[in-house]
Design a protein around this motif. Structure first.
Motif, PDB file in Angstrom:
ATOM      1  N   ARG A   1       1.162  -1.035   0.477  1.00 22.73           N
ATOM      2  CA  ARG A   1      -0.048  -0.042  -0.122  1.00 22.73           C
ATOM      3  C   ARG A   1       0.985   1.084  -0.482  1.00 22.73           C
ATOM      4  O   ARG A   1       1.874   1.119   1.047  1.00 22.73           O
ATOM      5  N   LYS A   2       0.775   2.130  -0.829  1.00 18.87           N
ATOM      6  CA  LYS A   2       1.492   3.474  -1.038  1.00 18.87           C
ATOM      7  C   LYS A   2       0.355   4.396  -0.865  1.00 18.87           C
ATOM      8  O   LYS A   2      -1.005   4.903  -1.267  1.00 18.87           O
ATOM      9  N   TRP A   3       1.100   5.455  -0.624  1.00 21.03           N
ATOM     10  CA  TRP A   3       0.026   6.909  -0.526  1.00 21.03           C
ATOM     11  C   TRP A   3       1.809   8.697  -1.014  1.00 21.03           C
ATOM     12  O   TRP A   3       2.277   8.333  -0.104  1.00 21.03           O
ATOM     13  N   THR A   4       0.911   8.844  -1.547  1.00 21.23           N
ATOM     14  CA  THR A   4       1.626   9.860  -1.686  1.00 21.23           C
ATOM     15  C   THR A   4       1.022  11.004  -1.528  1.00 21.23           C
ATOM     16  O   THR A   4      -0.682  11.530  -1.844  1.00 21.23           O
ATOM     17  N   LYS A   5       1.303  12.494  -0.610  1.00 21.99           N
ATOM     18  CA  LYS A   5       0.146  13.486  -0.420  1.00 21.99           C
ATOM     19  C   LYS A   5       0.363  14.256  -1.544  1.00 21.99           C
ATOM     20  O   LYS A   5       1.115  14.847  -3.233  1.00 21.99           O
ATOM     21  N   SER A   6      -1.005  15.005  -1.722  1.00 18.65           N
ATOM     22  CA  SER A   6      -1.084  16.625  -2.737  1.00 18.65           C
ATOM     23  C   SER A   6      -0.422  17.402  -2.776  1.00 18.65           C
ATOM     24  O   SER A   6       0.389  17.814  -1.162  1.00 18.65           O
ATOM     25  N   ALA A   7       0.256  18.116  -3.815  1.00 19.27           N
ATOM     26  CA  ALA A   7       1.914  19.672  -3.093  1.00 19.27           C
ATOM     27  C   ALA A   7      -0.135  20.200  -4.763  1.00 19.27           C
ATOM     28  O   ALA A   7      -0.949  19.830  -5.641  1.00 19.27           O
ATOM     29  N   PRO A   8       0.693  21.748  -5.058  1.00 24.09           N
ATOM     30  CA  PRO A   8       0.104  22.696  -5.527  1.00 24.09           C
ATOM     31  C   PRO A   8       0.180  22.049  -6.891  1.00 24.09           C
ATOM     32  O   PRO A   8      -0.311  22.521  -8.106  1.00 24.09           O
ATOM     33  N   ARG A   9       1.210  21.426  -7.917  1.00 18.02           N
ATOM     34  CA  ARG A   9       1.290  20.570  -8.876  1.00 18.02           C
ATOM     35  C   ARG A   9       1.356  19.266  -9.549  1.00 18.02           C
ATOM     36  O   ARG A   9       1.343  18.897 -10.114  1.00 18.02           O
ATOM     37  N   ARG A  10       0.967  18.935  -7.748  1.00 19.61           N
ATOM     38  CA  ARG A  10       0.786  16.837  -7.839  1.00 19.61           C
ATOM     39  C   ARG A  10      -0.344  16.735  -7.108  1.00 19.61           C
ATOM     40  O   ARG A  10      -1.267  17.534  -5.658  1.00 19.61           O
ATOM     41  N   LYS A  11      -0.788  15.728  -7.494  1.00 21.04           N
ATOM     42  CA  LYS A  11      -2.340  14.968  -7.484  1.00 21.04           C
ATOM     43  C   LYS A  11      -2.113  14.274  -6.494  1.00 21.04           C
ATOM     44  O   LYS A  11      -1.547  13.114  -7.341  1.00 21.04           O
ATOM     45  N   GLY A  12      -2.914  13.704  -5.030  1.00 26.44           N
ATOM     46  CA  GLY A  12      -2.419  13.197  -4.698  1.00 26.44           C
ATOM     47  C   GLY A  12      -3.046  11.970  -4.873  1.00 26.44           C
ATOM     48  O   GLY A  12      -4.020  11.528  -4.985  1.00 26.44           O
ATOM     49  N   GLY A  13      -3.304  10.713  -4.419  1.00 27.58           N
ATOM     50  CA  GLY A  13      -3.633   9.567  -3.288  1.00 27.58           C
ATOM     51  C   GLY A  13      -3.062   8.031  -3.173  1.00 27.58           C
ATOM     52  O   GLY A  13      -1.468   7.910  -3.421  1.00 27.58           O
TER      53      GLY A  13
END
Length: 716
Positions: free
Chosen positions: A90-102
């Protein structure tokens, strides 16, 4: 579920340089270290990998689980469930101004020593697969096998209804909820089916109520049709008689029409033969005129041709004159050309002499002035003579041209006149001879044709008179035909009306018979639907009973009632060990109403007995409350571990040792040791130093500048 291996990167206090934690071969272990070092984070990593939840942080709020300053994290977790080994990534990426998290989630199954993916099409599908494998959700896990820090008393502080739900989840009674809902659904289906059947039966009864009316109408229509058939036979006789009379008159009318046609034909033939007689007579007269005037007309033609011959003689004379003029013009033109050349030569000589030279420009002889002038005078005289001749010739040429043009025009006119005249007289002669020959050959035939046409004319007149007499004799009989036709039309109209009434009656008869057949079929269908209604009613009653049986007060209540003594026994065994026999747990599922009337209230109360008497759990706090919670939770966990087919023979304890004194802690450790054979794996989390040596394996967690890390140490 038995944990085997845990690997994490950037999860909470752990960064990227953390080695994998292998739990294979560990039966009882202590997860120790100072507070805040990351002991509970390891268990949070397991629950987040399995359910996407960790201490209140759900999947969509996982940003808080990412290590500070990092953009993403991942957890890899291997575990046994039954005989199968699984791996979750299981992975998770934080949202950023130029990057969609998920996030992403992958589920793998070990086959022949290698992991192969069994991931669903979506994260939700994959999560459902994991829950099916574990046979429990996150809430059930933290209420049984996982004594989570700060939530060890979740079961005991819940209200009685929630306790029952928690216990039902632990006992995996959701199957009965599903069966209850399916039974209720089937009962609702049967109820809807019954409603439809009742409506259909009522509609059928409404239609069947008219059966007697249809039968009475059928008898009436049958009698009316029989009477109509008798009237039809009588009227048919009248019509047939009138039709026979009409056929006789129609025959005479047809014969009369044939006579009329014949009269018209004879009249036309009479006109034709009269025309033929007149035409033949006209031709005879014409032929006779041709024969009579033949010699006279032929003489005119000969005279005309003779006149043309005289014109041809004049034409020859004019052609000769024109030719002479042309020859003269040619001669004069040639002469003038020569004269012009000679005059040019004289002019050249005069030009040379006019330059004043003493010698002759032609022969070089010395001339002198007088000789030169004499020669020039001679040349000028010759030039004048030649010019005069030139002008005379030019005038004659012009006069001859005018004469030749006039002759040419006259010749053309004569040629055209002679050509057209000869053609005209030749045509007249040919026509005259043709008409004369035709008259001589055709005149006898025309005279014979006149005689034949006259004979035919007399014969047609006799036939015409005979037909006229016969037509007049039939006129009286035919005059009665309109009256007869009117009578026949009235009779046929009456017959048609009777036929229409008969047809309508038969249609009505068929309609009634069809309707009665339909009602007979409807009666059979009503019986079938009534039987179906009875069956649906019986089935609904059965499904209602099944829904009640599968419901909270049915089998589930019986299972809970059966499980409670086991829970009480295990909890009291541990509680007695931890309190030297002072405390005793009693779980009650029913409580009488305060009024003492009516059925008891469904509940799940926790009552504790000690040396002071029996009190409800809510009356305890501190260390005593923890020992009660611990005993109940261990009992629930053992129940879950012993449950048939349960894939979670593992116990995690992350709570409570700090609330106990030294004696209490020893008794807790003793209690844990007493239940270790009931679980495949027990992991206890503590920060108390004196408890470390009580466990054969300890996982020590430390924290440094690069984040938290751990070390597995086995007792010597």
């Amino acid at each position: 579920m038995i944990p085997i291996k845990l690997a994490l990167r950037n999860f909470m206090c752990y960064r990227e340089n953390v080695p994998s934690l292998s739990l294979q071969g560990i039966h009882l272990a202590c997860l120790c270290g100072d507070n805040g070092n990351g002991k509970s984070a390891l268990l949070d990593a397991m629950t987040w990998a399995l359910w996407g939840k960790a201490r209140g942080v759900e999947r969509r709020g996982a940003d808080n689980l990412v290590h500070l300053g990092k953009a993403e994290m991942e957890v890899e977790f291997e575990f046994l469930a039954g005989q199968d080994r699984y791996r979750i990534l299981r992975k998770w990426t934080k949202s950023a101004p130029r990057r969609k998290g998920g996030g992403s989630l992958e589920l793998q199954l070990a086959t022949d020593g290698e992991f192969r993916p069994i991931t669903g099409n979506t994260m939700d599908e994959t999560q459902k697969k994991i829950i099916q494998i574990l046979r429990m959700d996150y809430e059930t896990f933290i209420n049984s096998a996982f004594l989570l820090q700060g939530r060890a008393d979740k079961f005991t502080i819940a209200d009685p209804r929630e306790r029952k739900e928690i216990l039902a989840n632990i006992l995996d009674l959701s199957l009965y909820d599903e069966l209850e809902e399916r039974a209720k659904s089937r009962a609702r289906e049967r109820e809807r089916e019954m409603t439809v059947l009742k409506t259909e039966i009522e509609a059928m009864d409404h239609e069947l109520a008219h059966k007697g009316e249809y039968e009475a109408q059928l008898r009436e229509v049958g009698e009316a049709i029989a009477e109509l058939e008798r009237d039809l036979q009588r009227q048919q006789g009248v019509v047939d008689a009138l039709r026979e009379q009409k056929r006789g008159l129609d025959l005479k009318k047809q014969q009369g029409e044939e006579i009329d046609s014949r009269i018209k034909q004879v009249e036309a033939e009479l006109a034709y033969f009269e025309h033929q007689v007149a035409a033949h007579r006209q031709k005879i007269e014409g032929y006779e005129r041709v024969l009579a005037s033949y010699q006279e007309e032929l003489a005119k033609v000969h005279y005309g041709l003779a006149e043309l011959m005289r014109l041809e003689e004049g034409l020859v004379e004019k052609r000769g004159r024109a030719e002479e003029a042309s020859n003269r013009i040619h001669h004069l033109t040639s002469t003038n050309a020569r004269l012009k050349e000679e005059m040019n030569e004289l002019k050249e000589k005069l030009d040379l002499l006019s330059k004043g030279e003493e010698n002759c420009p032609l022969c070089g002889t010395e001339l002198g002035v007088e000789g030169r002038e004499r020669i020039m005078a001679s040349y000028q005289a010759q030039g004048k003579e030649k010019a005069d001749s030139y002008r005379i010739n030019e005038g004659e040429v012009r006069q001859l041209e005018v004469e030749r043009k006039a002759l040419t025009r006259e010749i053309g006119e004569l040629e055209s006149r002679i050509t057209s005249g000869r053609a005209q007289w030749e045509r007249q002669r040919e026509a005259l001879e043709r008409d004369h020959a035709e008259a001589e050959s055709s005149l006898p035939g025309e005279r014979e044709a006149v005689a034949q046409a006259s004979d035919a004319l007399h014969g047609r007149k006799a036939a015409l008179m005979a037909d006229i007499q016969r037509r007049e004799s039939m006129a009286a009989e035919i005059a009665a035909l309109p009256q007869l036709e009117s009578s026949l039309a009235s009779a046929e109209q009456a017959l048609e009306e009777l036929t229409q009434r008969q047809r309508a009656g038969r249609d009505k008869l068929v309609e009634l018979q069809t309707e009665l057949k339909r009602l007979a079929s409807l009666e059979r269908s009503r019986m079938e639907k009534n039987e179906a209604l009875l069956n649906a009613s019986k089935e609904k009653a059965i499904y209602d009973e099944l829904a009640l049986a599968f419901g909270k007060r049915g089998i589930q209540a019986l299972i809970i009632e059966t499980a409670l003594p086991e829970i009480e026994e295990e909890a009291n065994r541990l509680l007695s060990r931890m309190t030297d026999g002072r405390m005793h747990v009693k779980l009650e599922t029913q409580r009488p109403l305060k009024t003492g009337k009516g059925e008891p209230v469904e509940t799940l109360d926790i009552n504790i007995s000690d040396e002071l008497g029996t009190r409800r759990y809510e009356m305890y706090s501190g260390g005593e409350a923890f020992r009660i919670n611990f005993a109940l939770r261990i009992a629930l966990s053992k129940l879950l571990a012993r449950r048939a087919g349960a894939p979670l023979p593992t116990l995690f304890i992350d709570e409570g040792f700090g609330t106990q004194d030294s004696s209490g802690r020893d008794k807790l450790v003793e209690a844990i040791n007493s239940i270790q054979e009931d679980f495949d794996k027990i992991i206890v989390i503590t920060h108390i130093e004196e408890l470390k040596d009580a466990f054969p394996v300890r996982i020590e967690v430390s924290k440094g500048e690069e984040g938290s890390f751990f070390e597995v140490i086995e007792a010597g």
